[in-house]
Design an enzyme around this catalytic site. Structure first.
Site, short mmCIF file in Angstrom:
data_model
loop_
_atom_site.label_atom_id
_atom_site.label_comp_id
_atom_site.label_asym_id
_atom_site.label_seq_id
_atom_site.Cartn_x
_atom_site.Cartn_y
_atom_site.Cartn_z
N HIS A 1 65.52 -24.25 -13.57
CA HIS A 1 66.77 -23.50 -13.36
C HIS A 1 67.76 -24.35 -12.59
O HIS A 1 67.41 -25.00 -11.61
CB HIS A 1 66.50 -22.24 -12.53
CG HIS A 1 65.85 -21.14 -13.29
ND1 HIS A 1 65.09 -20.17 -12.68
CD2 HIS A 1 65.83 -20.85 -14.62
CE1 HIS A 1 64.64 -19.33 -13.60
NE2 HIS A 1 65.07 -19.71 -14.78
N GLU B 1 63.38 -17.36 -5.93
CA GLU B 1 62.87 -18.72 -6.01
C GLU B 1 63.68 -19.59 -5.07
O GLU B 1 64.67 -19.15 -4.49
CB GLU B 1 62.94 -19.22 -7.45
CG GLU B 1 64.30 -19.16 -8.09
CD GLU B 1 64.26 -19.26 -9.62
OE1 GLU B 1 63.42 -18.60 -10.25
OE2 GLU B 1 65.11 -19.99 -10.16
N ILE C 1 73.60 -14.09 -21.46
CA ILE C 1 72.25 -14.66 -21.60
C ILE C 1 72.29 -16.19 -21.54
O ILE C 1 71.37 -16.83 -21.07
CB ILE C 1 71.62 -14.24 -22.95
CG1 ILE C 1 71.73 -12.73 -23.16
CG2 ILE C 1 70.18 -14.71 -23.06
CD1 ILE C 1 70.95 -11.89 -22.16
N THR C 2 73.38 -16.77 -21.94
CA THR C 2 73.53 -18.22 -22.11
C THR C 2 73.06 -19.05 -20.93
O THR C 2 73.46 -18.84 -19.79
CB THR C 2 75.02 -18.55 -22.35
OG1 THR C 2 75.49 -17.75 -23.42
CG2 THR C 2 75.21 -20.02 -22.68
N GLU C 3 72.27 -20.09 -21.24
CA GLU C 3 71.90 -21.09 -20.24
C GLU C 3 72.72 -22.33 -20.53
O GLU C 3 72.94 -22.66 -21.68
CB GLU C 3 70.40 -21.44 -20.33
CG GLU C 3 69.98 -22.56 -19.36
CD GLU C 3 68.49 -22.69 -19.19
OE1 GLU C 3 67.73 -22.29 -20.09
OE2 GLU C 3 68.06 -23.21 -18.14
N TYR D 1 58.43 -10.77 -16.36
CA TYR D 1 57.58 -10.06 -17.30
C TYR D 1 56.17 -9.94 -16.72
O TYR D 1 55.49 -8.94 -16.90
CB TYR D 1 57.49 -10.77 -18.66
CG TYR D 1 58.81 -11.17 -19.27
CD1 TYR D 1 58.87 -12.16 -20.24
CD2 TYR D 1 60.02 -10.57 -18.89
CE1 TYR D 1 60.07 -12.55 -20.82
CE2 TYR D 1 61.22 -10.95 -19.46
CZ TYR D 1 61.25 -11.94 -20.41
OH TYR D 1 62.44 -12.34 -20.96
N THR E 1 76.65 -13.15 -35.00
CA THR E 1 76.37 -13.81 -36.28
C THR E 1 75.57 -15.09 -36.10
O THR E 1 75.16 -15.72 -37.07
CB THR E 1 77.69 -14.15 -37.02
OG1 THR E 1 78.49 -14.94 -36.14
CG2 THR E 1 78.45 -12.88 -37.40
N GLY E 2 75.34 -15.49 -34.85
CA GLY E 2 74.51 -16.67 -34.60
C GLY E 2 73.03 -16.31 -34.71
O GLY E 2 72.66 -15.15 -34.75
#
Lengths: 400, 319
Positions: free
Chosen positions: B275, B237, B124-126, B187, B44-45
């Site tokens: 990151h 990385e 997914i959250t950062e 990507y 719902t966000g």
């Protein structure tokens, strides 16, 4: 986020970690007052800047050394007068140095032994690890290089936390005498508690000293805090000293731009940290020198791009800019319009190379081509790097 | 052969428990496929809702959403919203979840999904505090759930199932497995592969945080065993030793061609490059060290990000 030594001392005091008595001062008179209260003739005055190597540093007014031993409160005042408001240059500050706004006046101690103690997160085990050594008071990296057997690692179970028997085991490994064991163990346990409660990413005490009088003290403590956890530590955020930070990085953070200044002359603006690092790498590969790392994140709004351009051109060394955006959810035509508007607002004094790829890329490229602005379009990442390096080489020095 | 938790079983929607998959499904790609039934935590966000729609547009079977206190609502008039993951599991039979919950609460959301038995948890959250992730890892010991991320773009098995924020259209079904810590850099690699006619079996974004649920090595092992994957690209990385560990294992056990790219050769030491996990500390975690380990394992390392797909093609044609 870094903090000053006197703020680290506040944290140590808050968590009951034994350290040398002292107080912070912003004027010579305050420094004298602290010295009198300490009621000792073994004093040390330390310039407070976010940098190591203060002892060997030099002030731009000629005064030598950011750390001085004193015998009287008057001497403390005189030394403080020489330091406060002056610029201290150390091997870590860069030639421009840092302005000293405060000094820490402490009781100096008679050191019998210097040890090293640190807590960090071991990424391989996803758990905390204590790294300690009998070789304190020196650069731990040299110890690791020359006598790695003198460094001990103690794994801590994240659910059990640091158990008392582990602190005793560590004390033994560091050769701490039975008579000092209880003080040492209390110190280790309190430091671990501080590490957890403050969401540190790293905590380093170097040196951790045993004094001639049998005390066990954290003489100098450095902390790194987990940026991701600062939201739950307003008390740590309150320690932030903006004057100690790169003004470009401060400006960038206001707009949610992740920016790190480097010393080259080709600026970059990229979406995504991995792609941003890779862009710096390919610029270097083609003979250029990146001026910065900048990740504009998943949004890349027109406002962010505008503010980013302003920050990038505020660095007078910048001779060319490369924008490298891979539009996923963000559409290339939206990004292109944002870049065009930003360029019109900021009025760029240097060549701009733009490489777009991703959703609606043809529409985006057409917008750039039709904009009438002197943008240099690039197709792929290698083409973009070559073009921006060529543009930077062709440019003279900026004379604003 | 080790048991790998995944969300690939056809399953039957109203059963709470996973049906033994070995006799039913042909294993295609890894972790997620057309049989995956996806829950979206935080639906719902703004971000959760937007990406739920994007995944559905791609063809992912989104079966439920969870936002505490919003149970009973319908998302876009077709997806039931529940208060808890356990209810979603029991009533909608989800076997994977995509978490879009703010950093302050995300660790709790991960543990809730694990506790409900969700096989694949994609966060997914950062911005999750590192010590929270440390506790999640400790709390997950013994669980058969697989956590991907946090701070990751997600997973996609092209043509079948997209779980995350990656643009679906750049992908193409095929045989190259991709595992990466990055988002847009991935990507870039995928676009290079697709443009050269090489499709992807599954692309796994493991995320940029220092403590995460799944490592390069975990994914490389899965690709190694996957009959549908014929070549592997690893994107890494600076920071940590994950790439070196994967390289060491692959040097001994690898059974298909692999290429890699490591970002951050030019990064200054001691700085966190965007990151949370991209930091060289105490001389450890350098790009040079990783590149050396990869090359020693017979993995072709791309010299620049423009060369990623070509590096793999070179390695494949050398066989």
């Amino acid at each position: 986020m870094n903090i000053h030594e006197y703020q680290a001392k506040e944290l140590l005091d808050k968590f009951g970690v034994a350290n040398s008595p002292g107080g912070v001062a912003s004027t010579p008179e305050e420094a004298e007052k602290v010295a009198r209260l300490l009621a000792t003739n073994n004093l040390v005055v330390k310039a407070q800047i976010h940098s190591g190597g203060r002892g060997k540093g030099t002030f731009t007014n000629g005064f030598q050394g950011g750390v001085h031993l004193c015998k009287t409160a008057n001497q403390v005042r005189d030394i403080a007068e020489q330091m406060l408001g002056q610029t201290l240059v150390t091997h870590q500050t860069g030639p421009q140095g840092r302005v000293v706004r405060k000094v820490l006046v402490s009781k100096s101690v008679e050191i019998a032994r210097e040890l090293y103690f640190a807590i960090l997160i071991d990424r391989a085990t996803s758990a905390p690890v204590i790294v300690a050594s009998t070789e304190g008071g020196m650069d731990i990296e040299s110890v690791a290089a020359h006598s790695p057997e003198k460094i001990v690692h103690l794994a801590v179970d994240p659910l059990l936390s640091l158990l008392p028997y582990q602190t005793r085991k560590l004390a033994k490994l560091l050769g701490i005498a039975s008579s000092e064991m209880r003080l040492a163990c209390k110190l280790f346990a309190s430091l671990y508690k501080l590490f957890l409660r403050c969401d540190c990413s790293m905590l380093e005490v170097n040196p951790l000293v045993v004094t001639k009088g049998g005390e066990v003290l954290a003489l100098d403590a450095k902390f790194n805090f987990d940026d991701n956890a600062l939201f739950r530590h307003p008390e740590i955020i309150a320690y932030r000293d903006i004057e100690e930070e790169d003004p470009r990085e401060v400006a960038a953070s206001k707009f949610n731009l992740s920016y790190i200044g480097l010393d080259g002359d080709i600026a970059c603006l990229v979406n995504g940290a991995g792609l941003a690092m890779a862009t710096m790498d390919i610029i270097k590969h083609h003979g250029g020198n990146p001026a910065n790392f900048l990740d504009v994140g998943g949004g890349a709004t027109e406002q962010q791009v505008t503010e980013a351009f302003k920050i990038l051109v505020s660095d007078k060394r910048v001779k060319a800019i490369l924008v490298n955006i891979f539009g996923g959810i963000m559409k290339c035509d939206i990004i292109a319009q944002g870049i065009i508007n930003a360029v019109k607002t900021v009025n760029l004094p240097v060549p701009l190379v733009v490489r777009l790829e991703g959703t609606n890329v043809e529409a985006g490229r057409k917008l750039l081509a039709d904009s009438g602005l002197p943008l240099i379009a690039a197709t792929d990442i290698a083409d973009a790097a070559k073009k921006v390096v060529a543009a930077a080489n062709a440019a003279g020095d900026r004379d604003e | 052969m080790s048991y790998t938790q995944d969300a690939c079983a056809p399953g039957i929607s109203h059963f709470a428990f996973r049906i033994s998959h070995s006799t039913f499904s042909k294993k295609m790609a890894i972790l997620v496929n057309r049989h995956t039934r996806l829950l979206v935590q935080g639906i719902t966000g703004k971000a959760g809702g937007f990406h739920a729609r994007q995944c559905m547009e791609y063809g992912t079977n989104v079966v439920a959403g969870v936002t505490p206190a919003r149970g009973g609502e319908m998302f876009d008039e077709k997806i039931p919203v529940f208060d808890t993951v356990l209810e979603a599991r029991r009533q909608a039979g989800c076997n994977a979840t995509m978490i879009f919950v703010p950093g302050e609460f995300a660790a709790d959301s991960i543990m809730e999904a694990v506790d409900a038995g969700i096989e694949v948890v994609i966060c997914i959250t950062e911005g999750i505090p590192v010590l929270d992730m440390m506790r999640v890892r400790a709390g997950m010991k013994g669980s058969s759930s697989r956590l991907i991320g946090p701070n990751c773009p997600g997973i996609i098995t092209p043509g079948q199932c997209k779980i995350g924020i990656m643009p679906g259209y750049i992908h193409k079904p095929g045989k190259v497995g991709v595992v990466s810590r990055s988002g847009t850099l991935t990507y870039e690699a995928v676009w290079q592969l697709t443009s050269r006619g090489y499709g992807q079996s599954t692309c796994v974004g493991i995320g940029g945080d220092p403590i995460n649920g799944t490592s390069h090595l975990d994914v490389v092992k899965m690709f190694n065993e996957d009959p549908d994957t014929e070549a592997i690209i690893m994107i890494g990385e600076i920071g940590g030793t994950a790439e070196e560990e994967a390289a060491a294992w692959f040097g001994i056990h690898g059974n298909k061609p692999a290429a890699a790219f490591i970002a951050g050769t030019t990064a200054p030491p001691g700085r966190r490059m965007g990151h949370a996990g991209a930091i060289v500390s105490g001389g450890k975690g350098t790009a040079a060290g990783k590149i050396e380990a990869l090359q020693a394992a017979g993995i072709e390392v791309a010299a620049t990000p423009a060369d990623m797909a070509d590096a793999l093609v070179r390695r494949m044609t050398r066989n």
